[in-house]
Design an enzyme around this catalytic site. Structure first.
Site, mmCIF file in Angstrom:
data_model
loop_
_atom_site.group_PDB
_atom_site.id
_atom_site.type_symbol
_atom_site.label_atom_id
_atom_site.label_comp_id
_atom_site.label_asym_id
_atom_site.label_seq_id
_atom_site.Cartn_x
_atom_site.Cartn_y
_atom_site.Cartn_z
ATOM 1 N N LYS A 260 0.860 -1.180 0.000
ATOM 2 C CA LYS A 260 0.000 0.000 0.000
ATOM 3 C C LYS A 260 0.896 1.229 0.000
ATOM 4 O O LYS A 260 1.768 1.372 0.860
ATOM 5 C CB LYS A 260 -0.922 -0.013 1.223
ATOM 6 C CG LYS A 260 -1.980 -1.100 1.190
ATOM 7 C CD LYS A 260 -2.855 -1.037 2.431
ATOM 8 C CE LYS A 260 -3.991 -2.044 2.329
ATOM 9 N NZ LYS A 260 -3.505 -3.444 2.223
ATOM 10 N N ASP B 169 -1.417 -2.026 -4.177
ATOM 11 C CA ASP B 169 -2.820 -2.085 -3.783
ATOM 12 C C ASP B 169 -3.502 -0.746 -4.030
ATOM 13 O O ASP B 169 -2.866 0.313 -3.959
ATOM 14 C CB ASP B 169 -2.948 -2.437 -2.298
ATOM 15 C CG ASP B 169 -2.803 -3.925 -2.040
ATOM 16 O OD1 ASP B 169 -3.046 -4.705 -2.966
ATOM 17 O OD2 ASP B 169 -2.451 -4.298 -0.914
ATOM 18 N N GLN C 188 -10.743 -1.266 -8.850
ATOM 19 C CA GLN C 188 -11.904 -1.578 -8.012
ATOM 20 C C GLN C 188 -13.197 -1.441 -8.809
ATOM 21 O O GLN C 188 -13.463 -0.396 -9.407
ATOM 22 C CB GLN C 188 -11.929 -0.641 -6.806
ATOM 23 C CG GLN C 188 -10.704 -0.790 -5.909
ATOM 24 C CD GLN C 188 -10.547 0.368 -4.936
ATOM 25 O OE1 GLN C 188 -10.682 1.526 -5.310
ATOM 26 N NE2 GLN C 188 -10.255 0.046 -3.682
ATOM 27 N N ARG D 234 -5.093 -6.698 -10.850
ATOM 28 C CA ARG D 234 -5.966 -7.451 -9.949
ATOM 29 C C ARG D 234 -7.309 -6.708 -9.888
ATOM 30 O O ARG D 234 -7.355 -5.529 -9.525
ATOM 31 C CB ARG D 234 -5.370 -7.544 -8.545
ATOM 32 C CG ARG D 234 -6.266 -8.306 -7.546
ATOM 33 C CD ARG D 234 -5.878 -8.027 -6.113
ATOM 34 N NE ARG D 234 -4.510 -8.443 -5.849
ATOM 35 C CZ ARG D 234 -3.739 -7.886 -4.908
ATOM 36 N NH1 ARG D 234 -4.177 -6.876 -4.196
ATOM 37 N NH2 ARG D 234 -2.515 -8.324 -4.719
ATOM 38 N N GLY E 50 -13.865 -3.852 -4.162
ATOM 39 C CA GLY E 50 -13.605 -2.587 -3.469
ATOM 40 C C GLY E 50 -14.104 -2.670 -2.041
ATOM 41 O O GLY E 50 -15.203 -3.178 -1.797
ATOM 42 N N ALA E 51 -13.301 -2.164 -1.096
ATOM 43 C CA ALA E 51 -13.614 -2.402 0.315
ATOM 44 C C ALA E 51 -13.689 -1.145 1.169
ATOM 45 O O ALA E 51 -13.827 -1.244 2.381
ATOM 46 C CB ALA E 51 -12.569 -3.347 0.912
ATOM 47 N N THR F 250 -12.140 -12.515 -5.942
ATOM 48 C CA THR F 250 -13.546 -12.526 -5.534
ATOM 49 C C THR F 250 -13.877 -13.802 -4.777
ATOM 50 O O THR F 250 -13.258 -14.844 -5.007
ATOM 51 C CB THR F 250 -14.468 -12.410 -6.764
ATOM 52 O OG1 THR F 250 -15.837 -12.363 -6.339
ATOM 53 C CG2 THR F 250 -14.284 -13.587 -7.714
ATOM 54 N N HIS F 251 -14.854 -13.703 -3.893
ATOM 55 C CA HIS F 251 -15.460 -14.869 -3.255
ATOM 56 C C HIS F 251 -16.868 -15.097 -3.779
ATOM 57 O O HIS F 251 -17.568 -15.985 -3.294
ATOM 58 C CB HIS F 251 -15.530 -14.678 -1.731
ATOM 59 C CG HIS F 251 -14.202 -14.767 -1.056
ATOM 60 N ND1 HIS F 251 -14.051 -14.708 0.303
ATOM 61 C CD2 HIS F 251 -12.947 -14.921 -1.546
ATOM 62 C CE1 HIS F 251 -12.783 -14.816 0.622
ATOM 63 N NE2 HIS F 251 -12.087 -14.941 -0.491
ATOM 64 N N ARG G 170 -12.969 -6.688 5.200
ATOM 65 C CA ARG G 170 -13.339 -7.852 4.398
ATOM 66 C C ARG G 170 -14.770 -8.292 4.698
ATOM 67 O O ARG G 170 -15.507 -8.701 3.811
ATOM 68 C CB ARG G 170 -12.386 -9.026 4.700
ATOM 69 C CG ARG G 170 -10.941 -8.781 4.348
ATOM 70 C CD ARG G 170 -10.630 -8.619 2.884
ATOM 71 N NE ARG G 170 -10.932 -7.323 2.314
ATOM 72 C CZ ARG G 170 -10.208 -6.232 2.521
ATOM 73 N NH1 ARG G 170 -9.166 -6.245 3.298
ATOM 74 N NH2 ARG G 170 -10.550 -5.102 1.940
#
Length: 305
Positions: A98, A132, A161, A182, A186-187, A224-225, A287
């Site tokens: 980061k 990141d 993102q 990647r 987005g978080a 992704t999950h 997360r």
């Protein structure tokens, strides 16, 4: 309900008291379940276990928004040491950083100097460093620096993102650099002025970005999950004859381990994002905010071996 859950976990992520308690008492619970360890050396055995199952890793030393030049320097040296250890141990592992942890909020010259040192070492060992993406207010500066680094170094990538309106244009702009990207949901908590806020809108934009990046021929990490995103990617690459060597699925350490192994067994490249360090609490809350269903996966990871 999703919006309320997201806001709740983002609120918790910024609670200093909970963060303090997590650092003091929660490390033993998190280590080997949510994070690799409190330092990189203690993460190595977990990385080797994943590598033995054919799964690659990217590691990230937790911590961001550094406003002390000495701390930014320490973060830089830690990243360099990690890269050198990866090479010495012959781990199938990359590194994520980061820019705010390396001094972005202090000065661009500082973060530029620190990143050049990191990338020089990474290039020597052929280890990819992914920059990141943080919140939207730092997006332009991050991409500007990435463009600069990419023109000089081969082993550097970045993150786009899906919830940001600007992401399609950013992908198009970066395409000439043939970048490793990647793609993530987005978080961070962003306003409706700069980001999609509805789940289905984010999903549709994510699918659009996957299509664009894969059609460009550039290597793509789909982080992704979400089963719908995984299914979409599988169907898209099959329909368009895209090689499995052109992309990978990325998932979080300690979550959806069966899905990770199933994807690997199906012949897909799989990489696990494994953070390390004692600043794990904020990362974990973000997360959960990003995908509330991660709660069940996280609880299983904490209670099962």
């Amino acid at each position: 309900m999703d919006a309320l859950s997201r806001d709740f976990f983002l609120f918790l992520s910024k609670n200093r008291g909970l963060n303090f308690m997590a650092k003091k008492w929660g490390k033993s619970i998190a280590t080997g379940n949510i994070i690799g360890g409190i330092d990189f050396d203690s993460s190595i055995r977990h990385i080797k276990q994943l590598n033995q199952h054919g799964i690659q890793v990217t590691v990230d030393h937790l911590g961001e928004f550094v406003m002390d030049e000495q701390v930014a320097r320490e973060r830089t040296l830690e990243c360099i040491r990690t890269i050198e250890t990866i090479a010495a141990e012959k781990l199938q592992t990359q590194v994520s950083v980061k820019l705010t942890s390396l001094g972005l909020d202090i000065s661009k010259d500082l973060v530029r100097t620190n990143m050049h040192e990191i990338l020089e070492v990474a290039s020597t060992h052929n280890i990819l460093v992914t920059i990141d993406m943080e919140n939207e207010s730092r997006c332009e500066a991050t991409l500007e620096l990435f463009r600069e680094f990419k023109k000089q170094y081969k082993h550097v990538g970045t993150v786009i993102q899906a919830y940001l309106y600007r992401s399609e244009a950013d992908l198009d702009d970066l395409n000439e650099l043939q970048p490793f990207i990647r793609l993530v949901k987005g978080a961070y908590k962003e306003s409706a002025q700069v980001a999609h806020t509805e789940k289905e809108d984010i999903r549709e934009n994510f699918k659009k970005l996957i299509r664009l990046q894969l059609e460009s021929g550039n290597y793509t990490a789909i982080a992704t999950h979400d089963d719908e995103m995984v299914k979409f990617t599988k169907e898209f690459v099959k329909e368009h004859g895209i090689s499995k060597d052109q992309f990978e699925f990325q998932m979080l350490y300690g979550m959806r381990t069966k899905t990770q192994q199933d994807l690997k067994d199906e012949g897909y490249n799989v990489r696990i994002y494994m953070p390390y360090g004692d600043d794990w609490y904020g990362y974990f809350m973000r997360r959960l905010a990003e995908k509330p269903s991660n709660i069940s996966f996280a609880l299983k990871g904490l209670t099962q071996k």
